[in-house]
Design an enzyme around this catalytic site. Structure first.
Site, short mmCIF file in Angstrom:
data_model
loop_
_atom_site.label_atom_id
_atom_site.label_comp_id
_atom_site.label_asym_id
_atom_site.label_seq_id
_atom_site.Cartn_x
_atom_site.Cartn_y
_atom_site.Cartn_z
N GLY A 41 1.99 -0.18 8.04
CA GLY A 41 2.24 1.07 8.74
C GLY A 41 3.36 1.06 9.75
N GLU A 96 3.03 -1.23 16.93
CA GLU A 96 2.01 -0.66 16.05
C GLU A 96 2.28 0.82 15.81
OE1 GLU A 96 0.08 -0.78 13.86
OE2 GLU A 96 -1.81 -1.80 14.17
N ASP A 100 -6.40 3.32 16.84
CA ASP A 100 -7.58 4.14 16.55
C ASP A 100 -8.78 3.48 17.23
OD1 ASP A 100 -9.55 5.72 15.50
OD2 ASP A 100 -9.16 5.26 13.41
N LYS A 128 -5.09 7.50 19.50
CA LYS A 128 -6.10 8.55 19.29
C LYS A 128 -6.97 8.67 20.53
CE LYS A 128 -6.50 8.47 14.34
NZ LYS A 128 -7.36 8.24 13.18
N VAL A 150 -4.45 11.02 10.31
CA VAL A 150 -3.09 11.54 10.15
C VAL A 150 -2.29 10.68 9.17
CG1 VAL A 150 -2.97 12.63 12.43
CG2 VAL A 150 -2.30 10.24 12.19
#
Ligand code: 5GP
Length: 174
Positions: A41, A96, A100, A128, A150
């Site tokens: 990611g 990152e 979360d 988040k 998301v």
């Protein structure tokens, strides 16, 4: 599932990464900085953030698995690819995409701290809100978002949508 509302536009992301890059440049002036991107990611954030850092940084990557193809965190963290280099006495900044549950970073920090870096800090584009997580100090943070799943800007849904230049919600994901 379909892509829903755009939460953060490409322009907003660029503006934020410019600010974060400037702060990192100031803070690490005269230091030897190693950026560690967490695959997959973070590769987009890493590439764009690094180009806003005006220092001769080095790159390394780790691949971690904490998410299957599901949209909820499993809490299981596994190192799929470790760093290529030693980090003892290096100034290390972990990059990152999103925080979360914080389980991935919590685990990573513990794992990397043992290797005795000169310093170890975190940068994350998205955090988040409203999620319970272990204490985690994110020195360079981008945006706080609601606790919804998301995609885009490196974040996937079943391997897809990482290439979207913005961050969007997914209809029917939560
Ligand atoms: P954590 O350990 O903080 O729960 O999650 C870390 C990883 O889970 C992130 O690096 C990312 O790969 C994935 N993740 C967490 N939230 C989301 C999300 O909303 N969308 C996507 N696509 N991945 C997420």
């Amino acid at each position: 599932m379909d892509i829903g509302k755009v939460l953060i536009s490409a322009d907003e992301i660029d503006e934020k990464l410019t600010e974060m890059g400037a702060a990192i440049t100031r803070d690490y002036e005269g230091k030897d900085l190693l950026l560690i991107g967490i695959l997959k990611g973070a590769f987009v954030v890493m590439a764009d953030l690094a180009r806003h850092i005006d220092l001769p940084v080095e790159f390394d990557f780790m691949a971690i698995s904490s998410y299957g193809s599901a949209t909820k965190s499993s809490g299981v963290v596994r190192i799929l690819k470790d760093l290529d280099q030693e980090i003892a006495d290096r100034h290390v900044l972990i990059v990152e995409d999103i925080v979360d549950t914080g389980l991935t970073l919590h685990y990573l920090l513990k794992n990397l701290q043992v290797r005795k870096p000169a310093s170890l800090e975190l940068a994350a584009l998205l955090i988040k809100d409203g999620v319970e997580r272990p204490p985690l100090e994110v020195r360079y943070e981008g945006f706080h978002i609601p606790p919804k799943f998301v995609v885009g800007y490196g974040l996937d849904l079943d391997g897809k949508f990482r290439n979207l230049p913005y961050v969007a919600e997914v209809e029917g994901a939560d």
